[in-house]
Write a protein that holds these residues in place. Structure first.
Motif, short mmCIF file in Angstrom:
data_model
loop_
_atom_site.label_atom_id
_atom_site.label_comp_id
_atom_site.label_asym_id
_atom_site.label_seq_id
_atom_site.Cartn_x
_atom_site.Cartn_y
_atom_site.Cartn_z
N LEU A 51 0.83 -1.20 0.00
CA LEU A 51 0.00 0.00 0.00
C LEU A 51 0.87 1.25 0.00
O LEU A 51 0.58 2.23 -0.72
CB LEU A 51 -0.91 0.00 1.25
N GLY A 52 1.95 1.21 0.78
CA GLY A 52 2.85 2.36 0.83
C GLY A 52 3.49 2.65 -0.52
O GLY A 52 3.64 3.82 -0.92
N LEU A 53 3.86 1.59 -1.25
CA LEU A 53 4.48 1.80 -2.57
C LEU A 53 3.46 2.25 -3.60
O LEU A 53 3.82 2.92 -4.58
CB LEU A 53 5.17 0.50 -3.01
N ASP A 54 2.18 1.89 -3.39
CA ASP A 54 1.15 2.41 -4.28
C ASP A 54 1.01 3.92 -4.09
O ASP A 54 0.79 4.68 -5.05
CB ASP A 54 -0.20 1.74 -3.99
N VAL A 55 1.16 4.35 -2.85
CA VAL A 55 1.01 5.78 -2.53
C VAL A 55 2.31 6.53 -2.81
O VAL A 55 2.29 7.66 -3.31
CB VAL A 55 0.59 5.96 -1.05
N CYS A 56 3.43 5.91 -2.48
CA CYS A 56 4.76 6.55 -2.62
C CYS A 56 5.65 5.63 -3.46
O CYS A 56 6.51 4.91 -2.90
CB CYS A 56 5.40 6.81 -1.27
N PRO A 57 5.45 5.58 -4.78
CA PRO A 57 6.21 4.65 -5.63
C PRO A 57 7.72 4.85 -5.48
O PRO A 57 8.22 5.96 -5.39
CB PRO A 57 5.73 5.01 -7.04
N LYS A 58 8.44 3.69 -5.41
CA LYS A 58 9.90 3.66 -5.36
C LYS A 58 10.48 4.35 -4.12
O LYS A 58 11.64 4.77 -4.13
CB LYS A 58 10.50 4.30 -6.62
N ASP A 59 9.68 4.46 -3.07
CA ASP A 59 10.26 5.05 -1.86
C ASP A 59 11.36 4.13 -1.32
O ASP A 59 11.10 2.94 -1.05
CB ASP A 59 9.18 5.24 -0.78
N PRO A 60 12.59 4.60 -1.13
CA PRO A 60 13.70 3.73 -0.75
C PRO A 60 13.53 3.10 0.63
O PRO A 60 13.94 1.96 0.85
CB PRO A 60 14.91 4.66 -0.79
N GLY A 61 12.93 3.83 1.56
CA GLY A 61 12.76 3.28 2.90
C GLY A 61 11.81 2.10 2.92
O GLY A 61 12.07 1.08 3.57
N ILE A 62 10.69 2.24 2.20
CA ILE A 62 9.71 1.14 2.15
C ILE A 62 10.31 -0.06 1.42
O ILE A 62 10.16 -1.21 1.85
CB ILE A 62 8.41 1.61 1.47
N LEU A 63 10.98 0.20 0.31
CA LEU A 63 11.61 -0.89 -0.45
C LEU A 63 12.65 -1.63 0.40
O LEU A 63 12.71 -2.86 0.40
CB LEU A 63 12.27 -0.34 -1.71
N ALA A 64 13.46 -0.89 1.14
CA ALA A 64 14.48 -1.51 1.97
C ALA A 64 13.85 -2.36 3.07
O ALA A 64 14.32 -3.46 3.37
CB ALA A 64 15.38 -0.45 2.58
N ASN A 65 12.75 -1.85 3.66
CA ASN A 65 12.08 -2.62 4.70
C ASN A 65 11.46 -3.90 4.14
O ASN A 65 11.52 -4.96 4.78
CB ASN A 65 10.99 -1.76 5.35
N ARG A 66 10.88 -3.81 2.94
CA ARG A 66 10.29 -5.01 2.36
C ARG A 66 11.38 -6.02 2.00
O ARG A 66 11.19 -7.23 2.14
CB ARG A 66 9.45 -4.65 1.13
N ALA A 67 12.52 -5.51 1.56
CA ALA A 67 13.63 -6.41 1.24
C ALA A 67 14.08 -7.20 2.45
O ALA A 67 14.49 -8.37 2.33
CB ALA A 67 14.80 -5.60 0.67
N ASN A 68 14.01 -6.58 3.63
CA ASN A 68 14.40 -7.30 4.84
C ASN A 68 13.50 -8.49 5.13
O ASN A 68 13.91 -9.46 5.76
CB ASN A 68 14.39 -6.35 6.05
N ILE A 69 12.24 -8.41 4.68
CA ILE A 69 11.34 -9.56 4.82
C ILE A 69 11.68 -10.64 3.80
O ILE A 69 11.72 -11.83 4.10
CB ILE A 69 9.87 -9.12 4.66
N TYR A 70 11.98 -10.22 2.59
CA TYR A 70 12.20 -11.17 1.50
C TYR A 70 13.60 -11.80 1.48
O TYR A 70 13.81 -12.80 0.80
CB TYR A 70 11.98 -10.47 0.16
N LYS A 71 14.56 -11.21 2.20
CA LYS A 71 15.96 -11.61 2.00
C LYS A 71 16.21 -13.08 2.32
O LYS A 71 17.13 -13.69 1.74
CB LYS A 71 16.88 -10.72 2.83
N ASP A 72 15.44 -13.68 3.23
CA ASP A 72 15.64 -15.09 3.56
C ASP A 72 14.78 -16.02 2.70
O ASP A 72 15.27 -17.04 2.20
CB ASP A 72 15.33 -15.33 5.04
N SER A 73 13.52 -15.66 2.51
CA SER A 73 12.61 -16.55 1.79
C SER A 73 12.64 -16.32 0.28
O SER A 73 12.50 -17.27 -0.50
CB SER A 73 11.17 -16.36 2.29
N LYS A 74 12.82 -15.06 -0.16
CA LYS A 74 12.84 -14.74 -1.59
C LYS A 74 14.01 -13.78 -1.85
O LYS A 74 13.80 -12.58 -2.13
CB LYS A 74 11.52 -14.10 -2.02
N PRO A 75 15.25 -14.26 -1.75
CA PRO A 75 16.39 -13.35 -1.85
C PRO A 75 16.49 -12.62 -3.19
O PRO A 75 16.91 -11.47 -3.23
CB PRO A 75 17.60 -14.27 -1.63
N ALA A 76 16.09 -13.28 -4.28
CA ALA A 76 16.16 -12.61 -5.58
C ALA A 76 15.19 -11.43 -5.62
O ALA A 76 15.53 -10.35 -6.12
CB ALA A 76 15.84 -13.60 -6.70
#
Length: 551
Positions: A29-54
């Motif tokens: 939802l945050g990226l829909d409102v604030c596309p390409k926001d680096p903080g949101i992207l970095a936070n989501r990456a922290n969730i994906y780094k173990d299960s979906k590293p690519a």
């Protein structure tokens, strides 16, 4: 419109509560409102780094395009690429992070680890050109760090350079760190100055060990004295615990001055093996000084009193204290391990007298015959002394020791051989178990190296050859100049140098080396040692240095 921080904070809170799907929904939802926001992207990456590293990498790179100062994102990206075994790409990302000016100790340490991982697999061009480019970038970004972090980082870079064989760069980074040491500065509190000095001390000791392993003796031995004040993880307080009967004010430390006409007091190192190793260098000092008094532990005193009769006075600590010497008797004092920096800076200086130790031939002959008679063996039968367990800290004991089952394989594969246990400690039950399997091995209950080392050395001398892991047995056999094979773990310590090209010890000409190919894999060492035994245990003749041979 909601600020990006709202989505970042709410998503982080949901993550902490274990509500991962809900956190991902908030980030979407945050990226829909604030596309390409680096903080949101970095936070989501922290969730994906173990299960979906690519998937995490895509988010990270998008975040870094928008904000190259996100240190955690660079760290995560490099870690993921290393896990994917994309180390060349990880090197490229590391360089980009430095070009972006990210000055953070965590990132720098990670990049140094990456460079170390890449060292054995990259092309020569990558290892030199790109490697050195990255090191230069590392140097540049440290300029913005606080002084304590900057010193820590420069020392870490210096250690890495020493580890990779970049001795010139290693020395440069090390001295840059020293020049930042503001011990007299009023700008820093006492606690901060002590912290900085502690960093210098511990890194300098690590540097010493690494430089010595790379045959950089001139610099390595100078730094080796930092071991006298570097804390140890073992029961002893320091890496080099030194017992001094006189203070420095009473008897000055020897700094390499000429010894002609001088009286020198020499102090043992903290371990039996280290003392024996450094004592192989003492003949050179004896040839220079007017007189030498040597203080060693009670186990070594009778051995070296015999060796240096008429050349040096040898004392235990208690004996020396009972003499109530006047400090003015001595011009200088020195620890054994501090001698090499002044007289032994090239590898050809070592083993000046071989063999060093002396024994009673008649005693040794009787002992040998007794062992042969026990098993009814002919006089021509080989007697090989064996030791399979090392010493040191708990982790190092395990790394240095040969697994019993594998050592048993070695014993079973030898031809026309009687083995003699030289292993210290309670090993009678282990030896009996081997004997029950038909392995011809002798345990002598009358000899205990921990109680009577002199008798143990006679036992070593009764053997035709020795096979041992890197423990005191190697120092005894090497000092007696007996053909010996040292079973060496990987990584080994500084005294064995680095690399498979090194096939024997520079401390002991009679000691060959059978190395693990990789950490924990003893099989190549077992195979080469068995071949050596069945070839009648010849004296080693391979290289003892990585330096070009002197014509």
């Amino acid at each position: 419109m909601a600020k990006p921080s709202v989505f970042q904070n709410l998503g982080a809170l949901l993550r902490e509560q274990g509500k991962i799907p809900e956190a991902l929904s908030i980030y979407k939802l945050g990226l829909d409102v604030c596309p390409k926001d680096p903080g949101i992207l970095a936070n989501r990456a922290n969730i994906y780094k173990d299960s979906k590293p690519a998937t995490a990498l895509f988010d990270i790179f998008d975040a870094l395009k928008a904000n190259p100062s996100l240190v955690n994102s660079w760290v995560t990206a490099i870690a993921i690429l290393v896990d994917f075994d994309c180390k060349d790409y990880a090197l490229h990302v590391a360089k980009q992070s430095l070009l972006a000016g990210c000055a953070d100790t965590r990132l720098i340490i990670q990049i140094l680890d990456l460079l170390g991982r890449c060292a054995d697999r990259t092309s020569p061009i990558l290892k030199t050109k790109l490697h050195l480019q990255i090191l230069q970038s590392l140097q540049n970004v440290t300029a913005t760090l606080p002084v304590t972090q900057r010193i820590d980082t420069l020392l870490a870079i210096a250690f890495h350079c020493a580890d990779q064989g970049f001795s010139e760069q290693s020395t440069s980074f090390y001295h840059q760190a020293l020049r930042l040491l503001p011990l007299q500065s009023d700008q820093l509190q006492l606690a901060e100055r002590k912290k900085i000095q502690s960093l210098i001390t511990s890194h300098s000791w690590n540097m010493a060990c690494m430089l010595l392993k790379e045959e950089e003796f001139a610099q390595g031995w100078k730094l080796y004295d930092y071991g006298l004040r570097t804390p140890s993880k073992s029961p002893q307080q320091w890496q080099r615990a030194l017992r001094k009967p006189f203070s420095i004010k009473q008897v000055p430390i020897w700094r390499g001055e000429p010894l002609e006409g001088k009286h020198l007091l020499v102090l043992e190192e903290q371990g039996i093996g280290d003392s024996m190793m450094f004592l192989t260098l003492l003949p050179t000092i004896l040839s220079e000084a007017e007189s030498v008094d040597l203080i060693v532990g009670e186990r070594l005193e009778p051995i070296y009193r015999r060796v240096f009769t008429g050349q040096a006075r040898v004392w235990t600590h208690h004996e020396f204290e009972d003499q109530t010497f006047n400090p003015a008797t001595f011009a200088f004092q020195t620890a054994l391990g501090s001698i090499p920096q002044y007289r032994f800076t090239t590898i050809d200086c070592y083993a000046p007298k071989v063999p060093l130790l002396t024994i009673s031939p008649s005693h040794v002959s009787r002992l040998r015959q007794n062992y042969l008679d026990q098993v009814g063996a002919a006089a021509s039968t080989k007697l090989i002394g064996v030791s399979w367990s090392g010493g040191g800290t708990k982790s190092r004991v395990k790394a240095k020791s040969m697994p019993v089952a594998l050592f048993q394989e070695l014993l079973k594969g030898a031809n026309n051989t009687i083995f003699v246990s030289l292993q210290y400690g309670d090993v009678a039950q282990r030896v009996e178990a081997w004997k029950s399997q038909g392995i011809p091995i002798i345990h002598d209950p009358d000899i205990d190296a921990l109680l009577d080392m002199d008798s143990w050395l006679q036992q070593v001398a009764a053997c035709d050859a020795i096979v041992s892991v890197a423990n005191t047995t190697i120092h005894g056999a090497g000092s007696l100049n007996i053909p010996t094979m040292c079973l060496l773990c990987e990584p080994s310590d500084w005294r064995w140098l680095r690399g498979s090209a090194i096939q024997r010890s520079y401390w002991y000409p009679s000691v060959g080396i059978a190395r693990q190919s990789v950490s924990g894999d003893w099989q190549p060492a077992v195979d080469s040692t068995l071949q050596w035994i069945n070839d009648d245990c010849p004296m080693p003749c391979g290289p003892y240095s990585n330096q070009p041979a002197i014509e």
